[in-house]
Design a protein around this motif. Structure first.
Motif, PDB file in Angstrom:
ATOM      1  N   SER A 158       0.822  -1.210   0.000  1.00 41.27           N
ATOM      2  CA  SER A 158       0.000   0.000   0.000  1.00 41.27           C
ATOM      3  C   SER A 158       0.859   1.264   0.000  1.00 41.27           C
ATOM      4  O   SER A 158       0.590   2.221  -0.738  1.00 41.27           O
ATOM      5  N   LYS A 159       1.912   1.251   0.824  1.00 41.99           N
ATOM      6  CA  LYS A 159       2.808   2.412   0.884  1.00 41.99           C
ATOM      7  C   LYS A 159       3.527   2.626  -0.441  1.00 41.99           C
ATOM      8  O   LYS A 159       3.657   3.762  -0.915  1.00 41.99           O
ATOM      9  N   LEU A 203       4.403   5.631  -5.406  1.00 34.29           N
ATOM     10  CA  LEU A 203       4.668   5.617  -6.842  1.00 34.29           C
ATOM     11  C   LEU A 203       3.617   6.378  -7.642  1.00 34.29           C
ATOM     12  O   LEU A 203       3.910   6.887  -8.729  1.00 34.29           O
ATOM     13  N   ALA A 204       2.426   6.465  -7.114  1.00 33.14           N
ATOM     14  CA  ALA A 204       1.374   7.204  -7.820  1.00 33.14           C
ATOM     15  C   ALA A 204       1.753   8.664  -8.007  1.00 33.14           C
ATOM     16  O   ALA A 204       1.297   9.323  -8.951  1.00 33.14           O
ATOM     17  N   ALA A 205       2.602   9.163  -7.129  1.00 35.64           N
ATOM     18  CA  ALA A 205       3.012  10.568  -7.199  1.00 35.64           C
ATOM     19  C   ALA A 205       4.403  10.752  -7.806  1.00 35.64           C
ATOM     20  O   ALA A 205       4.899  11.882  -7.869  1.00 35.64           O
ATOM     21  N   ARG A 206       5.035   9.647  -8.237  1.00 36.62           N
ATOM     22  CA  ARG A 206       6.378   9.725  -8.803  1.00 36.62           C
ATOM     23  C   ARG A 206       6.329   9.589 -10.324  1.00 36.62           C
ATOM     24  O   ARG A 206       5.496   8.871 -10.864  1.00 36.62           O
ATOM     25  N   PRO A 207       7.220  10.278 -11.034  1.00 34.43           N
ATOM     26  CA  PRO A 207       7.256  10.172 -12.492  1.00 34.43           C
ATOM     27  C   PRO A 207       7.905   8.872 -12.944  1.00 34.43           C
ATOM     28  O   PRO A 207       8.603   8.203 -12.177  1.00 34.43           O
ATOM     29  N   GLY A 208       7.674   8.514 -14.189  1.00 34.09           N
ATOM     30  CA  GLY A 208       8.339   7.361 -14.777  1.00 34.09           C
ATOM     31  C   GLY A 208       7.678   6.037 -14.458  1.00 34.09           C
ATOM     32  O   GLY A 208       6.639   5.959 -13.795  1.00 34.09           O
ATOM     33  N   SER A 209       8.302   4.975 -14.949  1.00 37.63           N
ATOM     34  CA  SER A 209       7.817   3.613 -14.769  1.00 37.63           C
ATOM     35  C   SER A 209       8.713   2.888 -13.771  1.00 37.63           C
ATOM     36  O   SER A 209       9.927   3.107 -13.754  1.00 37.63           O
ATOM     37  N   VAL A 210       8.122   2.009 -12.971  1.00 37.46           N
ATOM     38  CA  VAL A 210       8.873   1.375 -11.877  1.00 37.46           C
ATOM     39  C   VAL A 210       8.453  -0.080 -11.693  1.00 37.46           C
ATOM     40  O   VAL A 210       7.267  -0.415 -11.782  1.00 37.46           O
ATOM     41  N   THR A 220       7.119 -12.309  -0.187  1.00 38.15           N
ATOM     42  CA  THR A 220       7.575 -11.465  -1.281  1.00 38.15           C
ATOM     43  C   THR A 220       6.499 -10.454  -1.626  1.00 38.15           C
ATOM     44  O   THR A 220       5.314 -10.793  -1.684  1.00 38.15           O
ATOM     45  N   VAL A 221       6.914  -9.211  -1.858  1.00 38.94           N
ATOM     46  CA  VAL A 221       6.004  -8.161  -2.311  1.00 38.94           C
ATOM     47  C   VAL A 221       6.530  -7.629  -3.636  1.00 38.94           C
ATOM     48  O   VAL A 221       7.728  -7.342  -3.751  1.00 38.94           O
ATOM     49  N   TYR A 222       5.652  -7.495  -4.614  1.00 43.39           N
ATOM     50  CA  TYR A 222       6.045  -7.046  -5.957  1.00 43.39           C
ATOM     51  C   TYR A 222       5.033  -6.021  -6.452  1.00 43.39           C
ATOM     52  O   TYR A 222       3.837  -6.297  -6.519  1.00 43.39           O
ATOM     53  N   VAL A 223       5.514  -4.829  -6.771  1.00 41.09           N
ATOM     54  CA  VAL A 223       4.649  -3.748  -7.234  1.00 41.09           C
ATOM     55  C   VAL A 223       5.209  -3.187  -8.533  1.00 41.09           C
ATOM     56  O   VAL A 223       6.422  -3.002  -8.677  1.00 41.09           O
ATOM     57  N   ARG A 253      13.379   3.662   1.834  1.00 38.71           N
ATOM     58  CA  ARG A 253      13.003   4.145   3.173  1.00 38.71           C
ATOM     59  C   ARG A 253      11.709   3.487   3.647  1.00 38.71           C
ATOM     60  O   ARG A 253      11.581   3.108   4.822  1.00 38.71           O
ATOM     61  N   LEU A 254      10.760   3.355   2.747  1.00 39.10           N
ATOM     62  CA  LEU A 254       9.492   2.701   3.099  1.00 39.10           C
ATOM     63  C   LEU A 254       9.715   1.227   3.445  1.00 39.10           C
ATOM     64  O   LEU A 254       9.092   0.694   4.379  1.00 39.10           O
ATOM     65  N   ALA A 255      10.606   0.567   2.707  1.00 41.42           N
ATOM     66  CA  ALA A 255      10.873  -0.845   2.983  1.00 41.42           C
ATOM     67  C   ALA A 255      11.494  -1.020   4.355  1.00 41.42           C
ATOM     68  O   ALA A 255      11.029  -1.845   5.158  1.00 41.42           O
TER      69      ALA A 255
END
Length: 267
Positions: free
Chosen positions: A35-36, A41-48, A60-63, A258-260
Protein backbone atom coordinates in the motif's frame (compact mmCIF):
# COMPACT_ATOMS: atom_id res chain seq x y z
CA UNK A 1 -1.70 2.18 -13.27
CA UNK A 2 0.08 0.61 -10.31
CA UNK A 3 -0.32 -3.14 -9.85
CA UNK A 4 0.63 -5.34 -6.89
CA UNK A 5 1.50 -8.98 -6.33
CA UNK A 6 1.90 -10.25 -2.76
CA UNK A 7 3.31 -13.76 -2.73
CA UNK A 8 4.20 -16.40 -0.19
CA UNK A 9 7.36 -18.20 -1.33
CA UNK A 10 9.58 -20.86 0.20
CA UNK A 11 10.74 -19.73 3.63
CA UNK A 12 14.53 -19.73 3.95
CA UNK A 13 16.05 -20.11 7.39
CA UNK A 14 12.75 -19.83 9.25
CA UNK A 15 10.72 -22.26 11.30
CA UNK A 16 7.99 -24.14 9.45
CA UNK A 17 5.74 -23.52 12.44
CA UNK A 18 4.34 -19.99 12.52
CA UNK A 19 2.31 -18.67 15.42
CA UNK A 20 -0.95 -16.85 14.66
CA UNK A 21 0.62 -13.64 15.94
CA UNK A 22 3.67 -13.87 13.69
CA UNK A 23 1.51 -14.89 10.72
CA UNK A 24 -0.65 -11.82 11.26
CA UNK A 25 2.45 -9.64 11.50
CA UNK A 26 3.85 -10.92 8.20
CA UNK A 27 0.49 -10.56 6.47
CA UNK A 28 0.12 -7.04 7.82
CA UNK A 29 3.66 -6.17 6.72
CA UNK A 30 3.16 -7.25 3.10
CA UNK A 31 -0.16 -5.46 2.74
CA UNK A 32 1.18 -2.35 4.44
CA UNK A 33 4.33 -2.20 2.32
CA UNK A 34 2.44 -2.77 -0.92
CA UNK A 35 0.00 0.00 0.00
CA UNK A 36 2.81 2.41 0.88
CA UNK A 37 4.69 1.67 -2.32
CA UNK A 38 1.58 2.09 -4.44
CA UNK A 39 0.73 5.45 -2.88
CA UNK A 40 4.31 6.67 -3.20
CA UNK A 41 4.67 5.62 -6.84
CA UNK A 42 1.37 7.20 -7.82
CA UNK A 43 3.01 10.57 -7.20
CA UNK A 44 6.38 9.72 -8.80
CA UNK A 45 7.26 10.17 -12.49
CA UNK A 46 8.34 7.36 -14.78
CA UNK A 47 7.82 3.61 -14.77
CA UNK A 48 8.87 1.37 -11.88
CA UNK A 49 9.22 -2.31 -11.01
CA UNK A 50 9.98 -3.00 -7.34
CA UNK A 51 10.16 -6.27 -5.39
CA UNK A 52 11.29 -7.40 -1.95
CA UNK A 53 11.82 -10.81 -0.40
CA UNK A 54 11.92 -10.94 3.41
CA UNK A 55 13.91 -13.88 4.70
CA UNK A 56 12.41 -13.84 8.20
CA UNK A 57 8.81 -14.26 7.02
CA UNK A 58 9.39 -15.89 3.63
CA UNK A 59 7.12 -13.30 2.01
CA UNK A 60 7.58 -11.46 -1.28
CA UNK A 61 6.00 -8.16 -2.31
CA UNK A 62 6.04 -7.05 -5.96
CA UNK A 63 4.65 -3.75 -7.23
CA UNK A 64 4.78 -2.31 -10.75
CA UNK A 65 3.83 1.04 -12.23
CA UNK A 66 3.28 1.18 -15.99
CA UNK A 67 4.02 -2.51 -16.56
CA UNK A 68 6.35 -3.03 -19.51
CA UNK A 69 5.55 -6.15 -21.49
CA UNK A 70 9.08 -6.18 -22.93
CA UNK A 71 10.73 -6.03 -19.53
CA UNK A 72 13.09 -3.52 -17.94
CA UNK A 73 16.62 -2.72 -19.08
CA UNK A 74 19.14 -3.88 -16.50
CA UNK A 75 21.91 -1.37 -17.27
CA UNK A 76 24.84 -2.24 -14.97
CA UNK A 77 22.82 -4.31 -12.48
CA UNK A 78 23.39 -7.19 -14.92
CA UNK A 79 26.98 -7.20 -13.67
CA UNK A 80 25.74 -8.98 -10.56
CA UNK A 81 24.00 -11.50 -12.83
CA UNK A 82 27.27 -12.03 -14.74
CA UNK A 83 29.14 -12.60 -11.49
CA UNK A 84 26.52 -15.05 -10.25
CA UNK A 85 26.55 -16.96 -13.55
CA UNK A 86 30.33 -17.36 -13.38
CA UNK A 87 30.23 -18.39 -9.72
CA UNK A 88 27.55 -20.99 -10.49
CA UNK A 89 30.18 -22.78 -12.58
CA UNK A 90 32.74 -22.96 -9.77
CA UNK A 91 31.10 -25.76 -7.80
CA UNK A 92 31.97 -26.10 -4.13
CA UNK A 93 35.23 -24.16 -4.46
CA UNK A 94 33.33 -20.95 -5.15
CA UNK A 95 36.52 -19.38 -6.44
CA UNK A 96 36.97 -17.46 -9.67
CA UNK A 97 40.21 -17.88 -11.58
CA UNK A 98 42.87 -15.27 -10.89
CA UNK A 99 42.14 -13.67 -14.27
CA UNK A 100 38.41 -13.60 -13.59
CA UNK A 101 38.91 -12.16 -10.12
CA UNK A 102 41.06 -9.41 -11.61
CA UNK A 103 38.16 -8.46 -13.89
CA UNK A 104 35.36 -9.04 -11.38
CA UNK A 105 36.75 -6.59 -8.84
CA UNK A 106 36.51 -3.47 -11.08
CA UNK A 107 33.27 -4.73 -12.65
CA UNK A 108 31.59 -4.70 -9.25
CA UNK A 109 33.47 -2.07 -7.26
CA UNK A 110 33.50 0.73 -9.85
CA UNK A 111 31.09 -0.76 -12.43
CA UNK A 112 33.79 -1.05 -15.10
CA UNK A 113 32.25 -1.79 -18.49
CA UNK A 114 35.26 -3.31 -20.24
CA UNK A 115 35.61 -5.87 -17.45
CA UNK A 116 31.91 -6.66 -17.70
CA UNK A 117 32.17 -7.26 -21.45
CA UNK A 118 35.06 -9.67 -20.96
CA UNK A 119 33.28 -11.61 -18.23
CA UNK A 120 29.97 -11.59 -20.15
CA UNK A 121 31.78 -13.46 -22.92
CA UNK A 122 33.31 -15.89 -20.43
CA UNK A 123 29.84 -16.56 -19.03
CA UNK A 124 28.76 -17.61 -22.52
CA UNK A 125 27.40 -14.33 -23.81
CA UNK A 126 23.71 -14.09 -24.62
CA UNK A 127 23.21 -17.85 -24.78
CA UNK A 128 25.09 -18.59 -21.60
CA UNK A 129 23.30 -15.91 -19.63
CA UNK A 130 19.89 -17.03 -20.86
CA UNK A 131 20.74 -20.56 -19.74
CA UNK A 132 21.63 -19.21 -16.30
CA UNK A 133 18.38 -17.22 -16.13
CA UNK A 134 16.35 -20.32 -16.98
CA UNK A 135 18.24 -22.31 -14.34
CA UNK A 136 17.07 -19.84 -11.71
CA UNK A 137 13.52 -19.83 -13.08
CA UNK A 138 13.79 -16.26 -14.37
CA UNK A 139 11.13 -16.56 -17.06
CA UNK A 140 10.80 -12.80 -17.63
CA UNK A 141 14.51 -12.17 -18.26
CA UNK A 142 16.33 -12.17 -21.61
CA UNK A 143 20.02 -11.44 -22.15
CA UNK A 144 20.95 -8.48 -24.31
CA UNK A 145 21.78 -9.32 -27.93
CA UNK A 146 25.04 -8.65 -29.75
CA UNK A 147 27.09 -8.17 -26.60
CA UNK A 148 24.81 -5.37 -25.38
CA UNK A 149 24.61 -6.72 -21.85
CA UNK A 150 23.17 -3.44 -20.48
CA UNK A 151 20.06 -3.99 -22.59
CA UNK A 152 19.28 -7.30 -20.91
CA UNK A 153 15.57 -7.25 -20.05
CA UNK A 154 14.22 -8.33 -16.68
CA UNK A 155 11.78 -7.53 -13.86
CA UNK A 156 12.40 -6.72 -10.22
CA UNK A 157 10.65 -9.97 -9.31
CA UNK A 158 13.03 -12.00 -11.49
CA UNK A 159 16.08 -10.27 -10.06
CA UNK A 160 15.09 -11.36 -6.55
CA UNK A 161 16.08 -14.85 -7.71
CA UNK A 162 19.64 -13.72 -8.41
CA UNK A 163 19.78 -11.83 -5.13
CA UNK A 164 18.51 -14.84 -3.20
CA UNK A 165 21.04 -17.11 -4.93
CA UNK A 166 23.86 -14.75 -3.96
CA UNK A 167 22.64 -14.01 -0.44
CA UNK A 168 21.08 -17.21 0.93
CA UNK A 169 21.75 -20.96 0.90
CA UNK A 170 20.30 -22.80 -2.07
CA UNK A 171 21.18 -24.98 -5.01
CA UNK A 172 22.59 -22.36 -7.38
CA UNK A 173 25.71 -21.20 -5.50
CA UNK A 174 27.89 -22.85 -2.89
CA UNK A 175 28.64 -21.20 0.44
CA UNK A 176 32.11 -20.30 -0.84
CA UNK A 177 30.66 -18.79 -4.02
CA UNK A 178 28.26 -16.67 -1.98
CA UNK A 179 31.17 -15.52 0.18
CA UNK A 180 33.09 -14.54 -2.95
CA UNK A 181 30.14 -12.51 -4.22
CA UNK A 182 29.60 -10.80 -0.87
CA UNK A 183 33.26 -9.87 -0.58
CA UNK A 184 33.17 -8.26 -4.02
CA UNK A 185 29.90 -6.40 -3.34
CA UNK A 186 31.41 -5.02 -0.15
CA UNK A 187 34.00 -3.21 -2.30
CA UNK A 188 31.46 -1.02 -4.16
CA UNK A 189 32.73 2.55 -3.93
CA UNK A 190 30.82 5.04 -1.79
CA UNK A 191 29.78 7.18 -4.77
CA UNK A 192 27.81 4.20 -6.13
CA UNK A 193 26.17 3.20 -2.85
CA UNK A 194 22.95 5.13 -3.43
CA UNK A 195 19.35 3.99 -3.76
CA UNK A 196 18.66 0.98 -1.57
CA UNK A 197 20.93 2.26 1.18
CA UNK A 198 18.47 5.09 1.85
CA UNK A 199 16.79 4.96 5.25
CA UNK A 200 18.98 2.07 6.41
CA UNK A 201 20.71 2.85 9.73
CA UNK A 202 24.48 2.92 10.09
CA UNK A 203 25.81 -0.46 11.14
CA UNK A 204 23.32 -2.43 9.00
CA UNK A 205 25.06 -4.30 6.17
CA UNK A 206 24.05 -3.48 2.60
CA UNK A 207 25.55 -5.36 -0.33
CA UNK A 208 24.52 -3.29 -3.36
CA UNK A 209 24.88 -3.08 -7.14
CA UNK A 210 23.37 -0.20 -9.07
CA UNK A 211 22.85 0.59 -12.73
CA UNK A 212 22.15 3.76 -14.70
CA UNK A 213 21.81 4.46 -18.40
CA UNK A 214 20.54 7.36 -20.51
CA UNK A 215 18.23 5.53 -22.92
CA UNK A 216 15.26 6.09 -25.19
CA UNK A 217 14.86 9.77 -24.33
CA UNK A 218 15.09 9.34 -20.57
CA UNK A 219 17.01 7.55 -17.85
CA UNK A 220 17.09 3.93 -16.72
CA UNK A 221 18.10 3.86 -13.02
CA UNK A 222 18.16 0.61 -11.05
CA UNK A 223 19.29 -0.77 -7.68
CA UNK A 224 19.78 -4.27 -6.23
CA UNK A 225 20.64 -4.95 -2.60
CA UNK A 226 20.84 -7.39 0.29
CA UNK A 227 20.02 -5.53 3.52
CA UNK A 228 20.65 -7.32 6.82
CA UNK A 229 21.10 -6.29 10.41
CA UNK A 230 19.14 -5.04 13.45
CA UNK A 231 16.93 -8.12 13.20
CA UNK A 232 16.00 -7.54 9.55
CA UNK A 233 17.13 -9.50 6.50
CA UNK A 234 15.76 -8.85 3.02
CA UNK A 235 16.75 -8.56 -0.61
CA UNK A 236 15.24 -5.84 -2.78
CA UNK A 237 15.28 -4.88 -6.45
CA UNK A 238 14.09 -1.67 -8.10
CA UNK A 239 13.98 -0.96 -11.84
CA UNK A 240 12.98 2.48 -13.11
CA UNK A 241 12.54 3.87 -16.59
CA UNK A 242 11.56 7.16 -18.25
CA UNK A 243 13.05 9.46 -15.59
CA UNK A 244 13.90 12.91 -16.96
CA UNK A 245 17.19 12.90 -15.03
CA UNK A 246 19.33 10.32 -13.27
CA UNK A 247 18.69 12.02 -9.94
CA UNK A 248 14.93 11.60 -10.45
CA UNK A 249 15.34 7.84 -10.64
CA UNK A 250 17.66 7.79 -7.64
CA UNK A 251 15.12 9.78 -5.62
CA UNK A 252 12.36 7.32 -6.54
CA UNK A 253 14.47 4.33 -5.48
CA UNK A 254 15.54 6.04 -2.26
CA UNK A 255 11.93 6.66 -1.27
CA UNK A 256 11.01 3.02 -1.88
CA UNK A 257 14.01 1.96 0.23
CA UNK A 258 13.00 4.15 3.17
CA UNK A 259 9.49 2.70 3.10
CA UNK A 260 10.87 -0.85 2.98
CA UNK A 261 13.21 -0.42 5.92
CA UNK A 262 10.56 1.23 8.09
CA UNK A 263 7.93 -1.42 7.26
CA UNK A 264 9.73 -4.77 7.19
CA UNK A 265 9.43 -6.26 10.69
CA UNK A 266 12.47 -7.23 12.74
CA UNK A 267 12.74 -10.86 13.73
Amino acid sequence: MVSTVIAVVGVVGASSLTSPASAATSSSFTSALASKWRSYLAARPGSVSVALYDRNTGKTVYVTKSLRSAGWETASTVKLDILAALLAKTGQSGKLTAAQQKLAKPMISVSDNASASALWNQAGGQGGMNTFFRRLGMTASAAGPGGKWGLTRTTAYDQLKVLRAVSYPGSALSASARATATALLDTVVSSQRWGLTAGVPAGVAVQIKNGWLPYDGGWVVNSLAHVHGAGKDYVMAVYTRDSVTESTGITTISGLSRLAWSTVPAA
